[in-house]
Design a protein around this motif. Structure first.
Motif, PDB file in Angstrom:
ATOM      1  N   PHE A  31     -23.904  13.880 -40.801  1.00  0.00           N
ATOM      2  CA  PHE A  31     -24.794  14.640 -40.273  1.00  0.00           C
ATOM      3  C   PHE A  31     -26.003  14.246 -40.600  1.00  0.00           C
ATOM      4  O   PHE A  31     -26.723  14.723 -39.638  1.00  0.00           O
ATOM      5  N   ASP A  32     -26.667  13.196 -41.033  1.00  0.00           N
ATOM      6  CA  ASP A  32     -27.768  12.848 -41.098  1.00  0.00           C
ATOM      7  C   ASP A  32     -27.787  12.319 -39.929  1.00  0.00           C
ATOM      8  O   ASP A  32     -28.871  11.849 -39.142  1.00  0.00           O
ATOM      9  N   GLU A  33     -27.013  11.656 -39.346  1.00  0.00           N
ATOM     10  CA  GLU A  33     -26.794  10.767 -38.038  1.00  0.00           C
ATOM     11  C   GLU A  33     -27.543  12.450 -36.892  1.00  0.00           C
ATOM     12  O   GLU A  33     -28.128  11.744 -35.942  1.00  0.00           O
ATOM     13  N   ALA A  34     -26.665  12.877 -37.013  1.00  0.00           N
ATOM     14  CA  ALA A  34     -26.607  13.762 -35.387  1.00  0.00           C
ATOM     15  C   ALA A  34     -28.013  14.703 -36.187  1.00  0.00           C
ATOM     16  O   ALA A  34     -29.420  15.277 -35.376  1.00  0.00           O
ATOM     17  N   ALA A  35     -28.655  15.176 -37.170  1.00  0.00           N
ATOM     18  CA  ALA A  35     -30.313  15.523 -37.133  1.00  0.00           C
ATOM     19  C   ALA A  35     -31.035  14.455 -37.443  1.00  0.00           C
ATOM     20  O   ALA A  35     -32.131  14.832 -37.037  1.00  0.00           O
ATOM     21  N   ALA A 157     -24.427  28.323 -45.398  1.00  0.00           N
ATOM     22  CA  ALA A 157     -25.619  27.754 -44.831  1.00  0.00           C
ATOM     23  C   ALA A 157     -25.972  26.795 -46.471  1.00  0.00           C
ATOM     24  O   ALA A 157     -26.481  25.715 -46.559  1.00  0.00           O
ATOM     25  N   ARG A 158     -24.925  27.433 -47.834  1.00  0.00           N
ATOM     26  CA  ARG A 158     -25.289  26.445 -48.863  1.00  0.00           C
ATOM     27  C   ARG A 158     -24.670  25.290 -48.764  1.00  0.00           C
ATOM     28  O   ARG A 158     -24.516  24.914 -49.620  1.00  0.00           O
ATOM     29  N   THR A 159     -23.222  26.034 -48.741  1.00  0.00           N
ATOM     30  CA  THR A 159     -22.057  23.954 -48.226  1.00  0.00           C
ATOM     31  C   THR A 159     -23.036  23.369 -47.434  1.00  0.00           C
ATOM     32  O   THR A 159     -23.404  22.538 -47.865  1.00  0.00           O
ATOM     33  N   LEU A 160     -23.846  23.920 -46.586  1.00  0.00           N
ATOM     34  CA  LEU A 160     -24.526  22.596 -46.154  1.00  0.00           C
ATOM     35  C   LEU A 160     -25.716  22.294 -46.482  1.00  0.00           C
ATOM     36  O   LEU A 160     -25.899  21.123 -46.425  1.00  0.00           O
ATOM     37  N   THR A 161     -26.607  22.969 -47.662  1.00  0.00           N
ATOM     38  CA  THR A 161     -27.369  22.279 -47.988  1.00  0.00           C
ATOM     39  C   THR A 161     -27.592  21.165 -49.496  1.00  0.00           C
ATOM     40  O   THR A 161     -27.399  20.341 -49.874  1.00  0.00           O
ATOM     41  N   THR A 162     -25.306  21.654 -49.993  1.00  0.00           N
ATOM     42  CA  THR A 162     -24.542  20.881 -50.555  1.00  0.00           C
ATOM     43  C   THR A 162     -24.690  19.330 -50.099  1.00  0.00           C
ATOM     44  O   THR A 162     -24.683  18.664 -50.844  1.00  0.00           O
ATOM     45  N   MET A 163     -24.253  19.583 -48.502  1.00  0.00           N
ATOM     46  CA  MET A 163     -24.323  18.322 -47.618  1.00  0.00           C
ATOM     47  C   MET A 163     -25.564  17.301 -47.360  1.00  0.00           C
ATOM     48  O   MET A 163     -25.690  16.473 -47.884  1.00  0.00           O
ATOM     49  N   ARG A 261     -38.062  12.693 -40.532  1.00  0.00           N
ATOM     50  CA  ARG A 261     -36.531  12.681 -40.193  1.00  0.00           C
ATOM     51  C   ARG A 261     -35.935  13.317 -40.365  1.00  0.00           C
ATOM     52  O   ARG A 261     -34.839  12.836 -38.801  1.00  0.00           O
ATOM     53  N   TRP A 262     -35.499  14.878 -40.418  1.00  0.00           N
ATOM     54  CA  TRP A 262     -35.091  15.750 -39.662  1.00  0.00           C
ATOM     55  C   TRP A 262     -35.865  16.955 -38.844  1.00  0.00           C
ATOM     56  O   TRP A 262     -36.583  17.061 -39.724  1.00  0.00           O
ATOM     57  N   MET A 263     -35.863  16.821 -37.654  1.00  0.00           N
ATOM     58  CA  MET A 263     -36.871  17.801 -36.980  1.00  0.00           C
ATOM     59  C   MET A 263     -36.295  19.045 -36.616  1.00  0.00           C
ATOM     60  O   MET A 263     -34.941  19.064 -36.466  1.00  0.00           O
ATOM     61  N   SER A 264     -37.912  20.148 -37.163  1.00  0.00           N
ATOM     62  CA  SER A 264     -37.233  20.707 -36.441  1.00  0.00           C
ATOM     63  C   SER A 264     -37.064  21.290 -34.678  1.00  0.00           C
ATOM     64  O   SER A 264     -37.829  21.299 -34.058  1.00  0.00           O
TER      65      SER A 264
END
Length: 349
Positions: A31-35, A157-163, A261-264
Motif C-alpha cells: 500500500f505504501d508503494e501504491a500511495a 476505512a478503520r482497517t485501512l488506517t490500522t494498515m 509522501r502520500w498525495m491526495s
C-alpha cells in the motif's frame, strides 16, 4: 502518454485474525508503494459481503428513480452535508478555488448520510457538523440497506488506517485518537441525463476536478467509464474498479500528515459517454474524515530534511468547512493553492 494503472493490494491480512505479522507487513509495504506512486489503489480481500453491496446498489436505484419533486423534498441547506443534491447545484472544483465564473455546473445528483450527534451521546458535538440524517420514506428498504453498507465501509476505512500506521512506521492504533468520533459521510452519486446521443459543449461536467477532503475515501463504483485520475505524468487517466474491488484514495488531511509522501489524488468524473451515447453511472464514496476537533500537523517522520513542512497545522473542522463552502455554497476556497496548481498544470484531455 505514460502507461498508467491502479495498483491492486490485497488487505485480507488485516481482515483475517489468523494472518501473520509478515502477511500484514507485506500488505502495508504494497500500500505504501501504491500511495507514493499513484495515490489511487484497488483493494481486494476487504470482506464486504456481496449481498450487502447488491442490496445497497438496489437501494440507490430505488431512490434515484423517484420523481424529481420527491427527491427534492430531501434537500438540505448547503451548510448541512446531508440529504439530496440535485444536478448543477454543486461545483467540486470550487473546493480548490477553481471554476469559471463560480458556476455550479456538476451534473451529478447525490444523496448524503453520515455520522450524527445521536451516534455519540456522551460527547458535545456541533450539530452543524454532525447533523441528523434524513431518510426517504418513498424508497422501501433504503435506510436499512444504506446503513448496512455504511457500517461495512466504515469498518474498511478503520482497517485501512490500522494498515496506514504500519506502513508509516507509527505506533499501533496511532489514528484511533483522531477518529473515535470521525466525521464520516457516505455520498451516493448518480450520473445520469436523459438517454440518447449527446453533443458535448464544454458545459457538461460530471464532477469537477478535486481532491477528497479527509483521511481516506472508500469508493464503490459501477464499471462504467467516467472516473479519471491525474497521474504524476500530468495526464488524466480512466479508472474503473476490477471485479469485487473497492477503490481507495487518500485525502488532503493524509497529505498534510505525511507532507505529501502520500498525495491526495486529484480526480474528476467526465460525462459517461459510451459510443456517443450517455451511459448511466453510479458510485458511492465513504469519506473517513477524522474527529472535527482533531489537530492535523505533519508527522515528525515526514518532515523535510530541515525540519519543515509544506503545510501548517489545521483542525479537521476548519479544513472540511472551507472545502464544503466551495463545493456546496459556491465560495471559492483560498486555502488549496498546492492542489489548484496541480490542476492548472495538467495536460488537457
Amino acid at each position: 502518454m505514460t502507461d498508467f494503472s491502479v495498483p491492486v493490494v490485497d488487505i485480507s491480512a488485516y481482515v483475517d485474525p489468523a494472518a501473520t505479522d509478515e502477511d500484514r507487513q507485506a500488505a502495508a509495504r504494497a500500500f505504501d508503494e501504491a500511495a507514493r506512486t499513484v495515490g489511487f489503489v484497488q483493494i481486494l480481500g476487504h470482506g464486504v459481503p456481496a449481498a450487502v453491496t447488491d442490496a445497497f446498489a438496489a437501494a440507490l436505484d430505488s431512490f434515484f428513480h423517484l420523481p424529481v419533486d420527491a427527491k427534492k423534498a430531501y434537500r438540505t441547506p448547503p451548510q448541512i452535508n446531508r440529504g439530496y443534491s440535485p444536478p448543477k447545484t454543486e461545483s467540486l472544483s470550487l473546493s480548490l478555488g477553481l471554476a469559471p465564473s463560480n458556476r455550479m455546473h456538476d451534473f451529478f445528483e447525490a444523496f448524503n448520510v453520515g455520522a450524527a450527534v445521536s451516534d455519540y451521546p456522551g460527547l458535545d458535538l456541533p450539530a452543524e457538523d454532525y447533523p441528523e440524517n434524513v431518510w426517504p420514506a418513498e424508497a422501501a428498504g433504503f435506510e436499512e440497506a444504506v446503513s448496512a453498507y455504511f457500517d461495512e465501509a466504515g469498518r474498511v476505512a478503520r482497517t485501512l488506517t490500522t494498515m496506514f500506521a504500519d506502513a508509516l512506521g507509527l505506533p499501533a492504533g496511532f489514528f484511533e485518537g483522531f477518529t473515535d468520533h470521525s466525521l464520516d459521510v457516505l455520498r451516493m452519486n448518480n450520473y445520469a441525463l436523459p438517454p440518447g446521443e449527446v453533443t458535448l459543449d464544454g458545459d457538461l461536467t460530471g464532477m469537477g476536478e478535486h481532491t477528497d477532503y479527509g483521511i481516506v475515501t472508500v469508493l464503490w463504483a459501477d464499471q462504467v467509464k467516467g472516473l479519471q485520475v491525474l497521474g504524476r505524468d500530468g495526464g488524466w487517466h480512466d479508472v474503473s474498479p476490477a471485479d469485487g474491488a473497492l477503490l481507495i484514495n487518500l485525502g488532503d488531511l493524509m497529505a498534510r500528515w505525511t507532507n505529501e509522501r502520500w498525495m491526495s489524488t486529484l480526480h474528476r468524473v467526465k460525462p459517461p459517454i459510451v459510443d456517443g451515447r450517455i451511459e448511466r453511472r453510479r458510485s458511492a464514496a465513504f469519506f473517513h474524515d477524522g474527529n472535527i476537533d482533531a489537530v492535523i500537523e505533519t508527522l515528525p517522520t515526514c518532515l523535510d530534511a530541515d525540519g519543515t513542512s509544506a503545510y501548517g497545522p489545521t483542525t479537521v473542522g476548519e479544513h472540511i468547512r472551507a472545502k464544503l463552502a466551495g463545493s456546496r455554497a459556491g465560495v471559492a476556497n483560498p486555502e488549496a493553492e498546492r492542489e489548484a496548481a496541480r490542476v492548472l498544470a495538467a495536460r488537457p484531455a
